[in-house]
Design a protein around this motif. Structure first.
Motif, PDB file in Angstrom:
ATOM      1  N   GLN A  88      87.779  93.782  85.115  1.00  0.00           N
ATOM      2  CA  GLN A  88      86.364  93.976  85.296  1.00  0.00           C
ATOM      3  C   GLN A  88      85.741  93.679  86.647  1.00  0.00           C
ATOM      4  O   GLN A  88      85.144  94.565  87.146  1.00  0.00           O
ATOM      5  N   TYR A  89      86.221  92.618  87.122  1.00  0.00           N
ATOM      6  CA  TYR A  89      85.672  92.343  88.375  1.00  0.00           C
ATOM      7  C   TYR A  89      86.524  91.551  89.568  1.00  0.00           C
ATOM      8  O   TYR A  89      86.104  91.360  90.755  1.00  0.00           O
ATOM      9  N   ALA A  90      87.713  91.451  89.402  1.00  0.00           N
ATOM     10  CA  ALA A  90      88.646  90.597  90.115  1.00  0.00           C
ATOM     11  C   ALA A  90      88.781  91.644  91.441  1.00  0.00           C
ATOM     12  O   ALA A  90      88.529  91.221  92.653  1.00  0.00           O
ATOM     13  N   VAL A  91      89.026  92.741  91.596  1.00  0.00           N
ATOM     14  CA  VAL A  91      89.196  93.793  92.725  1.00  0.00           C
ATOM     15  C   VAL A  91      87.802  93.898  93.341  1.00  0.00           C
ATOM     16  O   VAL A  91      87.542  93.900  94.693  1.00  0.00           O
ATOM     17  N   ARG A  92      86.574  94.025  92.758  1.00  0.00           N
ATOM     18  CA  ARG A  92      85.296  94.067  93.195  1.00  0.00           C
ATOM     19  C   ARG A  92      85.157  92.749  94.038  1.00  0.00           C
ATOM     20  O   ARG A  92      84.729  92.624  95.149  1.00  0.00           O
ATOM     21  N   SER A  93      85.455  91.734  93.452  1.00  0.00           N
ATOM     22  CA  SER A  93      85.151  90.501  94.144  1.00  0.00           C
ATOM     23  C   SER A  93      86.001  90.166  95.333  1.00  0.00           C
ATOM     24  O   SER A  93      85.412  89.927  96.363  1.00  0.00           O
ATOM     25  N   LEU A  94      87.211  90.669  95.271  1.00  0.00           N
ATOM     26  CA  LEU A  94      88.078  90.672  96.680  1.00  0.00           C
ATOM     27  C   LEU A  94      87.313  91.738  97.717  1.00  0.00           C
ATOM     28  O   LEU A  94      87.459  91.438  98.898  1.00  0.00           O
ATOM     29  N   LYS A  95      87.201  92.837  97.302  1.00  0.00           N
ATOM     30  CA  LYS A  95      86.340  93.622  98.187  1.00  0.00           C
ATOM     31  C   LYS A  95      85.184  93.430  99.049  1.00  0.00           C
ATOM     32  O   LYS A  95      85.068  93.594  99.832  1.00  0.00           O
ATOM     33  N   LEU A  96      84.615  92.317  98.213  1.00  0.00           N
ATOM     34  CA  LEU A  96      83.312  91.772  98.709  1.00  0.00           C
ATOM     35  C   LEU A  96      83.702  90.570  99.549  1.00  0.00           C
ATOM     36  O   LEU A  96      82.661  89.998 100.241  1.00  0.00           O
ATOM     37  N   GLY A  97      84.911  90.177  99.727  1.00  0.00           N
ATOM     38  CA  GLY A  97      85.343  89.079 100.621  1.00  0.00           C
ATOM     39  C   GLY A  97      85.605  87.717 100.063  1.00  0.00           C
ATOM     40  O   GLY A  97      86.024  86.667 100.421  1.00  0.00           O
ATOM     41  N   ALA A  98      85.668  87.717  98.568  1.00  0.00           N
ATOM     42  CA  ALA A  98      86.391  86.475  97.814  1.00  0.00           C
ATOM     43  C   ALA A  98      87.510  86.077  98.342  1.00  0.00           C
ATOM     44  O   ALA A  98      88.407  87.142  98.649  1.00  0.00           O
ATOM     45  N   SER A  99      87.894  84.995  98.363  1.00  0.00           N
ATOM     46  CA  SER A  99      89.387  84.323  98.621  1.00  0.00           C
ATOM     47  C   SER A  99      90.181  84.568  97.265  1.00  0.00           C
ATOM     48  O   SER A  99      91.610  84.083  97.571  1.00  0.00           O
ATOM     49  N   GLY A 100      89.608  84.547  96.164  1.00  0.00           N
ATOM     50  CA  GLY A 100      90.409  84.537  94.968  1.00  0.00           C
ATOM     51  C   GLY A 100      89.434  84.824  93.813  1.00  0.00           C
ATOM     52  O   GLY A 100      88.414  84.934  93.836  1.00  0.00           O
ATOM     53  N   TYR A 101      90.330  84.989  92.643  1.00  0.00           N
ATOM     54  CA  TYR A 101      89.499  85.220  91.433  1.00  0.00           C
ATOM     55  C   TYR A 101      90.277  84.495  90.381  1.00  0.00           C
ATOM     56  O   TYR A 101      91.467  84.741  90.255  1.00  0.00           O
ATOM     57  N   LEU A 102      89.655  83.656  89.635  1.00  0.00           N
ATOM     58  CA  LEU A 102      90.021  82.891  88.674  1.00  0.00           C
ATOM     59  C   LEU A 102      89.571  82.800  87.233  1.00  0.00           C
ATOM     60  O   LEU A 102      88.264  82.608  87.641  1.00  0.00           O
TER      61      LEU A 102
END
Length: 214
Positions: A88-102
């Motif tokens: 749902q959100y991992a790829v969107r988070s990384l595209k916005l500049g997140a360093s990781g998704y947990l």
């Protein structure tokens, strides 16, 4: 010492993370925030090496906060926390500049590893997130028609999409996202067009069919 700020609207989650971090000699507790604006204010005051940021929060969701923080502090490592499935959100988070998704269901060792990884300036990606990312990259290389319809939505459109799919009215969405009702209606029209559905009921069925709702 890695100074960590935790932003989550549930106190029990913040306290649980604090206990986990207490077992790591190289990680220090820099503070906690219950909402996005508070987290932004604390980051601006300085002394933060890593931000753990929940996605689902009142006032402003985590992705909105992430977008603003990366504009102001592009080098700040932000590790997104969520109860949502990675798709749902991992790829969107990384595209916005997140360093990781947990995911919050991760064990304490994985959380400590994630913090250390992003603090070193590296991406923290679980096998599940890597699979989602590879799929997104692969789709992006092909024709636009190969992308899932909902992947064509902007960040704000996706926010409105999820709220519509869970039964929120235009007025409720406008209040929650601090937007004018006419603006939300415009987003709704774009969402219906991009996903090829005719109304909110079909939109909800689309979301269920693609497993986009918890």
């Amino acid at each position: 010492m890695i100074r960590v700020l935790v932003c989550d609207d549930h106190q029990i989650v913040r306290q649980g993370i604090k206990q986990i971090l207490a077992d790591a000699d190289d990680i220090g507790w820099a503070g906690e925030a219950a909402n996005g604006p508070d987290a932004i204010a604390q980051v601006r005051r300085g002394g933060i090496d890593v931000l753990l940021l929940d996605i689902a929060m009142p006032q402003r969701d985590g992705l909105d906060v992430l977008k603003q923080l990366k504009a102001e502090f592009p080098k700040l490592p932000v590790l997104m926390l969520s109860t949502y499935p990675d798709r749902q959100y991992a790829v969107r988070s990384l595209k916005l500049g997140a360093s990781g998704y947990l995911n919050k269901s991760a064990d304490s060792e994985q959380m400590i590893d994630a913090i250390r990884t992003v603090a070193r300036g590296r991406l923290f990606i679980t096998p599940s997130v890597a699979e989602q990312l590879a799929g997104a990259v692969g789709a992006g290389r092909g024709a636009d028609d190969e992308l899932p319809l909902h992947e064509r939505l902007s960040h704000r459109e996706y926010q409105v999409f999820r709220l519509l799919a869970t039964g929120h009215s235009v007025g409720e969405i406008a209040e929650q996202l601090a937007l004018a009702p006419n603006t939300v209606s415009t987003y709704r029209a774009r969402i219906l067009d991009k996903t090829g559905v005719r109304n909110d009921v079909e939109l909800a069925l689309y979301a269920v069919r693609h497993q986009l709702l918890t």
